[in-house]
Design an enzyme around this catalytic site. Structure first.
Site, PDB file in Angstrom:
ATOM      1  N   THR A   8     -29.829 -70.105  -2.310  1.00  0.00           N
ATOM      2  CA  THR A   8     -28.328 -69.696  -2.145  1.00  0.00           C
ATOM      3  C   THR A   8     -28.659 -68.218  -1.282  1.00  0.00           C
ATOM      4  O   THR A   8     -29.928 -67.772  -1.248  1.00  0.00           O
ATOM      5  CB  THR A   8     -28.288 -69.050  -3.508  1.00  0.00           C
ATOM      6  OG1 THR A   8     -29.024 -68.280  -4.121  1.00  0.00           O
ATOM      7  CG2 THR A   8     -28.208 -70.346  -4.604  1.00  0.00           C
TER       8      THR A   8
ATOM      9  N   GLU B 138     -25.605 -74.501  -6.709  1.00  0.00           N
ATOM     10  CA  GLU B 138     -26.553 -74.948  -8.019  1.00  0.00           C
ATOM     11  C   GLU B 138     -25.678 -76.241  -8.410  1.00  0.00           C
ATOM     12  O   GLU B 138     -26.627 -76.806  -9.297  1.00  0.00           O
ATOM     13  CB  GLU B 138     -26.104 -73.716  -8.873  1.00  0.00           C
ATOM     14  CG  GLU B 138     -27.027 -72.579  -8.528  1.00  0.00           C
ATOM     15  CD  GLU B 138     -26.308 -71.657  -7.708  1.00  0.00           C
ATOM     16  OE1 GLU B 138     -25.488 -71.814  -6.775  1.00  0.00           O
ATOM     17  OE2 GLU B 138     -26.631 -70.275  -7.435  1.00  0.00           O
TER      18      GLU B 138
ATOM     19  N   LYS C 104     -17.195 -64.019   1.889  1.00  0.00           N
ATOM     20  CA  LYS C 104     -17.298 -65.190   2.297  1.00  0.00           C
ATOM     21  C   LYS C 104     -16.464 -65.258   3.876  1.00  0.00           C
ATOM     22  O   LYS C 104     -15.340 -65.123   3.882  1.00  0.00           O
ATOM     23  CB  LYS C 104     -16.451 -66.480   1.511  1.00  0.00           C
ATOM     24  CG  LYS C 104     -17.027 -67.772   1.672  1.00  0.00           C
ATOM     25  CD  LYS C 104     -17.551 -68.351   0.419  1.00  0.00           C
ATOM     26  CE  LYS C 104     -18.734 -69.415   0.410  1.00  0.00           C
ATOM     27  NZ  LYS C 104     -18.629 -70.423  -0.424  1.00  0.00           N
TER      28      LYS C 104
ATOM     29  N   TRP D 144     -21.825 -66.835   3.241  1.00  0.00           N
ATOM     30  CA  TRP D 144     -21.796 -65.624   2.553  1.00  0.00           C
ATOM     31  C   TRP D 144     -22.262 -64.532   3.425  1.00  0.00           C
ATOM     32  O   TRP D 144     -23.237 -64.718   4.251  1.00  0.00           O
ATOM     33  CB  TRP D 144     -22.848 -65.852   1.124  1.00  0.00           C
ATOM     34  CG  TRP D 144     -22.549 -66.713   0.270  1.00  0.00           C
ATOM     35  CD1 TRP D 144     -23.145 -67.761  -0.097  1.00  0.00           C
ATOM     36  CD2 TRP D 144     -21.537 -66.766  -0.662  1.00  0.00           C
ATOM     37  NE1 TRP D 144     -22.596 -68.656  -1.046  1.00  0.00           N
ATOM     38  CE2 TRP D 144     -21.774 -67.752  -1.429  1.00  0.00           C
ATOM     39  CE3 TRP D 144     -20.440 -65.620  -1.033  1.00  0.00           C
ATOM     40  CZ2 TRP D 144     -20.798 -67.837  -2.677  1.00  0.00           C
ATOM     41  CZ3 TRP D 144     -19.592 -65.784  -1.931  1.00  0.00           C
ATOM     42  CH2 TRP D 144     -19.875 -67.088  -2.917  1.00  0.00           C
TER      43      TRP D 144
HETATM   44  P1  AMP Z   1     -22.196 -71.891  -2.394  1.00  0.00           P
HETATM   45  O1  AMP Z   1     -23.345 -72.050  -3.322  1.00  0.00           O
HETATM   46  O2  AMP Z   1     -22.552 -71.126  -1.022  1.00  0.00           O
HETATM   47  O3  AMP Z   1     -21.887 -73.335  -1.674  1.00  0.00           O
HETATM   48  O4  AMP Z   1     -20.960 -70.997  -2.669  1.00  0.00           O
HETATM   49  C1  AMP Z   1     -20.387 -71.482  -3.944  1.00  0.00           C
HETATM   50  C2  AMP Z   1     -19.214 -70.864  -4.344  1.00  0.00           C
HETATM   51  O5  AMP Z   1     -18.117 -70.853  -3.307  1.00  0.00           O
HETATM   52  C3  AMP Z   1     -18.432 -70.984  -5.630  1.00  0.00           C
HETATM   53  O6  AMP Z   1     -19.185 -70.391  -6.715  1.00  0.00           O
HETATM   54  C4  AMP Z   1     -17.282 -70.326  -5.427  1.00  0.00           C
HETATM   55  O7  AMP Z   1     -17.216 -69.039  -5.416  1.00  0.00           O
HETATM   56  C5  AMP Z   1     -16.666 -70.622  -3.796  1.00  0.00           C
HETATM   57  N1  AMP Z   1     -16.061 -71.925  -3.631  1.00  0.00           N
HETATM   58  C6  AMP Z   1     -16.380 -73.087  -3.455  1.00  0.00           C
HETATM   59  N2  AMP Z   1     -15.496 -73.872  -3.229  1.00  0.00           N
HETATM   60  C7  AMP Z   1     -14.355 -73.120  -3.576  1.00  0.00           C
HETATM   61  C8  AMP Z   1     -12.936 -73.545  -3.487  1.00  0.00           C
HETATM   62  N3  AMP Z   1     -12.533 -74.796  -3.358  1.00  0.00           N
HETATM   63  N4  AMP Z   1     -12.164 -72.588  -3.952  1.00  0.00           N
HETATM   64  C9  AMP Z   1     -12.609 -71.093  -4.261  1.00  0.00           C
HETATM   65  N5  AMP Z   1     -13.686 -70.916  -4.298  1.00  0.00           N
HETATM   66  C10 AMP Z   1     -14.633 -71.907  -3.946  1.00  0.00           C
END
Ligand code: AMP
Length: 551
Positions: free
Chosen positions: A190, A335, A448, A453
């Site tokens: 992450t 995760e 984002k 990120w």
């Molecule tokens: P990652 O682990 O980099 O894939 O990021 C995960 C995070 O992205 C989640 O905890 C959310 O905060 C955000 N996220 C993923 N999909 C969505 C979505 N469809 N709408 C809003 N936030 C999202």
């Protein structure tokens, strides 16, 4: 009494065996970094994965060893997915968009033994090789005639091995070993929103179960009749598990390589008759703009899954109304392997007006079997599913993390009043009476940008290192193209006249260029909470209307 069924382990090798044996002739097309279009099929990928597995064994790779990749979506990367995990080693996919310092940190934390990289990423390999003492070999994923010229005149320079040479020297026969399905299969970090990145260590069992779940009709709903183009990178959460799901259903595959611009994608969609795709919202912006400018339409593309950040409702409508593409809005996280929810209509929604249906489809959706979720208040008490109450989102299931690699960050789980363990996602949302999730916010303060990120703490630390900065905060500002971009908020030291330009120049060489804040604003003070923490939500409110120079 035990059941009397075969105890076949859910191993990743069973997926490539299935695809090779039962969808052998089905094509796998890749736009290579070499520039050409390459064609292979599931049978050849099965065979070459075995040959690569033999090459890895000859290199001394042992079960549990970490073998890293820094690579685009392509057939060689797919071969690594199967060869590495197939012999019980761990595929560690590294995100090449990270700054080399972070790449080196991650490779060292993972104790990578070998690193396979695409030619594009040779400069990253060269930049970090000397700082990665555990790495015994660097392998460039290409043929001999595309390898860089020997550099032995400079003894410190990287001298990579050649992927195709390694393969050619290895025996083609191999019977995949069998082992416990709970064995680790792949590792993805992450992006370290608080402190250093943390490794999510997937298992064979979690990956195979996730592949089953993702393929279901109310999830991605992919089948053997599809031609799938995964835009989502194989270096981030295993391309949402698609390398496994695509083998499970035995569909045609199209890999876009490094060319993710609208024109290159459109060519592939049309030439290969793509039916299904997956990607973050930003990718679709480029493709939609290109198609609108040229008056193009799709001839075969019918469905895409969009997630990673909230998909703007306007995008769902444009893809649907103007291009005839069904959008499945999805939510998940590294995760969670990553799929948690996908948004499809239920039977009872079919009689609603089109407008009401679209309002449902804008949500993040319904859990797929395998994942359970709930929202809780700050005391951990369950909140109602009324579509109004919002709270911290908790999840559980066989493809949800239970601890991070090397126990980084301690035990992440919370236990509820019934004694059941849940993973707190850090997201905040509502759940409606039909069980549809809507993410309203995230408790983390990361930014984002383009589906990736940007860690605000890193950016603040750099600003704080400037001699004329008293205090700095970095917050997300909405951006029409990249979703969000960082804004640096600074309190100058007394008598300082440090300028916006000085501060932006201060970032040069310290971070990946695209992490640099888009703008700087100067304030008298940054609001602080009771425990001395910066109140970023307040800052975001203050600067909500701030016009970024790039917007
Ligand atoms: P990652 O682990 O980099 O894939 O990021 C995960 C995070 O992205 C989640 O905890 C959310 O905060 C955000 N996220 C993923 N999909 C969505 C979505 N469809 N709408 C809003 N936030 C999202």
């Amino acid at each position: 009494m035990q059941g009397l069924m075969m105890g076949t382990q859910l191993l990743i090798s069973t997926l490539i065996e299935h695809a090779g044996r039962h969808a052998g002739e089905t094509e796998i097309v890749s736009r290579r970094v070499e520039g050409d279009i390459h064609r292979t099929n599931w049978r050849e990928v099965q065979q070459r994965s075995k040959q690569l597995a033999n090459a890895l064994l000859a290199m001394g790779v042992k079960p549990g060893d970490r073998v890293a990749t820094i690579a685009w979506n392509g057939y060689r990367h797919l071969e690594l997915y199967y060869a590495v995990s197939g012999i019980g080693a761990i595929l560690h996919t590294i995100n090449p968009r990270l700054h080399p310092d972070q790449v080196a940190w991650i490779a060292n934390h993972a104790e990578d033994r070998h690193v396979f990289f695409d030619a594009t990423f040779l400069p990253i390999a060269q930049a970090v090789a000397a700082r990665c003492p555990t790495v015994k070999s660097w392998v460039q994923m290409t043929a001999r005639d595309r390898m860089p010229a020997a550099q032995s005149a400079t003894p410190t320079a990287l001298e990579p091995l050649c992927y195709e040479e390694l393969l050619a020297a290895a025996a083609p026969q191999l019977v995949w070993p069998s082992f416990d399905e709970n064995t680790a299969s792949s590792l993805c970090y992450t992006s370290g929103t608080t402190g250093n990145p943390k490794g999510v260590l997937y298992s064979h069992r979690s990956s195979v179960l996730h592949a089953f779940g993702a393929a279901m009709p109310d999830a991605m709903g992919v089948s053997a009749s599809d031609c799938v183009l995964p835009v989502v990178p194989m270096f981030h959460v295993n391309a949402w598990g698609l390398p496994y799901t695509m083998a499970l259903v035995g569909c045609k595959v199209v890999f876009p390589g490094a060319a993710l611009d609208g024109k290159s994608l459109y060519e592939l969609f049309e030439n290969e008759k793509v039916t299904f795709s997956a990607g973050v919202p930003t990718v679709w912006l480029g493709l939609i703009n290109y198609m609108k400018q040229n008056g193009y339409t799709f001839s075969s593309f019918r469905k895409t899954i969009i997630g990673g950040s909230a998909c703007p409702p306007a995008m769902i409508r444009t893809l649907n109304d103007d291009f005839g593409v069904e959008v499945i809005h999805a939510w998940g996280m590294s995760e969670m392997s990553p799929l948690g929810t996908t948004c499809k209509l239920a039977n009872r929604h079919l009689t609603l007006s089109k407008d009401l249906q679209l309002r449902i489809l804008e949500k993040q959706g319904h859990v797929i079997y395998g994942v359970d979720m709930k929202i809780v208040d700050p005391d951990g008490k369950d909140l109602p599913w009324d579509g109004v109450a919002f709270g911290d989102l908790l999840v559980r299931g066989p493809w949800v993390v239970r601890a991070y690699f090397k126990s980084e960050g301690g035990d992440p789980l919370v236990i509820d009043a019934d004694g059941i363990s849940w993973f707190p996602t850090g997201d905040v949302g509502t759940i409606d009476p039909d069980g549809y999730l809507q993410i309203t916010d995230r408790s983390k303060d990361v930014i984002k940008s383009g589906g990736e990120w940007i860690g605000s703490i890193d950016l603040e630390n750099i600003a704080m290192a400037h001699p004329e900065v008293a205090m700095a905060a970095v917050i997300a500002i909405p951006h029409p193209k990249w979703d969000e971009r960082p804004l640096l908020v600074v309190v100058r030291k007394a008598d300082s006249t440090v300028s916006r330009e000085d501060l932006l120049a201060h970032y040069e060489g310290k971070i990946a260029k695209w992490w640099t804040p888009d703008d700087v604003v100067f304030v008298e003070a940054i609001p602080l909470g009771a425990t001395g923490k910066m109140l970023k939500a307040k800052l975001r409110d203050t600067f909500r209307g701030h016009k970024l120079p790039t917007a």
